[in-house]
Write a protein that holds these residues in place. Structure first.
Motif, short mmCIF file in Angstrom:
data_model
loop_
_atom_site.label_atom_id
_atom_site.label_comp_id
_atom_site.label_asym_id
_atom_site.label_seq_id
_atom_site.Cartn_x
_atom_site.Cartn_y
_atom_site.Cartn_z
N UNK A 85 24.81 -2.87 8.31
CA UNK A 85 24.02 -1.65 8.20
C UNK A 85 24.52 -0.82 7.01
N UNK A 86 23.62 -0.04 6.41
CA UNK A 86 23.99 0.84 5.30
C UNK A 86 23.75 2.29 5.70
N UNK A 87 24.51 3.17 5.06
CA UNK A 87 24.36 4.60 5.30
C UNK A 87 23.73 5.24 4.07
N UNK A 114 20.20 -3.18 -12.30
CA UNK A 114 19.86 -4.20 -11.31
C UNK A 114 18.85 -3.67 -10.30
N UNK A 115 17.77 -4.39 -10.15
CA UNK A 115 16.70 -4.00 -9.22
C UNK A 115 16.59 -5.03 -8.10
N UNK A 116 16.49 -4.52 -6.87
CA UNK A 116 16.30 -5.37 -5.70
C UNK A 116 15.32 -4.70 -4.75
N UNK A 117 14.81 -5.46 -3.81
CA UNK A 117 14.03 -4.86 -2.72
C UNK A 117 14.37 -5.62 -1.45
N UNK A 118 14.23 -4.94 -0.33
CA UNK A 118 14.53 -5.56 0.96
C UNK A 118 13.67 -4.92 2.03
N UNK A 119 13.25 -5.70 3.01
CA UNK A 119 12.53 -5.10 4.13
C UNK A 119 13.48 -4.28 4.98
N UNK A 120 12.98 -3.17 5.47
CA UNK A 120 13.76 -2.36 6.40
C UNK A 120 13.49 -2.88 7.81
N UNK A 121 14.49 -3.51 8.41
CA UNK A 121 14.32 -4.10 9.73
C UNK A 121 14.52 -3.08 10.84
N UNK A 122 15.34 -2.08 10.57
CA UNK A 122 15.59 -1.03 11.56
C UNK A 122 16.22 0.16 10.85
N UNK A 123 15.79 1.37 11.18
CA UNK A 123 16.36 2.58 10.57
C UNK A 123 16.34 3.70 11.58
N UNK A 127 23.62 11.68 12.59
CA UNK A 127 24.19 12.93 12.10
C UNK A 127 23.30 13.47 10.99
N UNK A 128 23.83 13.67 9.79
CA UNK A 128 23.04 14.24 8.70
C UNK A 128 22.59 13.18 7.70
N UNK A 129 22.59 11.91 8.11
CA UNK A 129 22.19 10.83 7.21
C UNK A 129 21.26 9.87 7.94
N UNK A 130 20.87 8.82 7.23
CA UNK A 130 20.05 7.75 7.80
C UNK A 130 20.84 6.46 7.71
N UNK A 131 20.84 5.67 8.77
CA UNK A 131 21.46 4.36 8.73
C UNK A 131 20.38 3.31 8.94
N UNK A 132 20.55 2.17 8.28
CA UNK A 132 19.48 1.17 8.32
C UNK A 132 20.05 -0.24 8.21
N UNK A 133 19.29 -1.16 8.78
CA UNK A 133 19.60 -2.59 8.66
C UNK A 133 18.52 -3.20 7.78
#
Length: 244
Positions: A85-87, A114-123, A127-133
């Motif tokens: 997961x990323x924050x 560098x450019x990339x794209x990825x599907x957001x599987x879950x977000x 707290x005061x941020x967003x976390x996503x897989x």
């Protein structure tokens, strides 16, 4: 909500706006399934599984494949947990434009050149941020490698707003005129002063030496001053004098 740049995805409210034209709605439809042999059915299932796997992977992108309506909405600042997961530090809070990170199906990532794209599987909010897989990010090391990536979402994926709400990105670049028809300049950016959003307007001016410079006006985005917003005409009408 604080403005990070002119592409911020925050939203603001005004007391009135030009009413959008209605759009016809269409009912759902289904197709009658075609009969298949067992062999064809198994082949179709295998193809579908392969397509799902490919769609869930991260892709390398180029400037040519980058969506024309991409808007920067945040940045990846850290990994979250051990499972990839990323924050993300969002440019706007949930309810003020940050919701797009929770609902968008694909994230576009820019880190240096560098450019990339990825599907957001879950977000989700944390707290005061967003976390996503994200698709293709399966462990903490891969997530850490994405730190510093700026996150973009296609404008077409932004959640719909209420009739009196506007995303900041849609206001930037609009001409601002007062009730007398005097052009006051263009919206250069938006500011959040804690109480309300503020239009930062630039207009041609000269300095004391007669050299051309950009003048600046700040107009609170509230109904007492902002009378209409016509995105089709690219114009905002305000009750504001040039010498204020």
């Amino acid at each position: 909500m604080s403005e990070r740049d002119s592409g911020s995805s925050g939203s603001v409210k005004a007391a009135s706006r030009t009413k959008a034209s209605g759009q016809a709605s269409f009912g759902a439809f289904v197709r009658k399934p075609v009969e298949r042999t067992d062999g064809n059915a198994k082949e179709a299932q295998a193809n579908a599984a392969s397509a799902d796997f490919e769609a869930a992977e991260m892709r390398i992108e180029t400037a040519a494949s980058w969506p024309a309506d991409a808007v920067e909405v945040g940045a990846i600042v850290d990994a979250y947990g051990l499972k990839g997961w990323v924050k993300v530090a969002a440019h706007a809070d949930a309810g003020q434009g940050g919701d797009v990170l929770l609902s968008a199906k694909r994230w576009w990532l820019l880190k240096g050149q560098q450019r990339k794209s990825a599907p957001s599987l879950q977000a989700k909010t944390h707290s005061d941020s967003v976390v996503a897989r994200l698709g293709g990010v399966v462990d903490r090391d891969t997530a850490l490698a994405l730190r510093g990536s700026r996150v973009y979402i296609g404008r077409s994926e932004f959640p719909a707003l209420e009739a009196d709400e506007f995303y900041w990105v849609d206001l930037i670049g609009l001409d601002v005129v007062n009730l007398a028809g005097l052009n006051l300049g263009k919206v250069a950016s938006m500011i959040d002063n804690g109480a309300q959003s503020v239009l930062r307007i630039e207009y041609p001016a000269t300095d004391k030496n007669g050299k051309p410079v950009a003048g600046e006006r700040l107009i609170p985005f509230v109904g007492v001053f902002v009378k209409t917003v016509d995105q089709a005409a690219k114009q905002i009408v305000v009750d504001w004098e040039a010498n204020y």
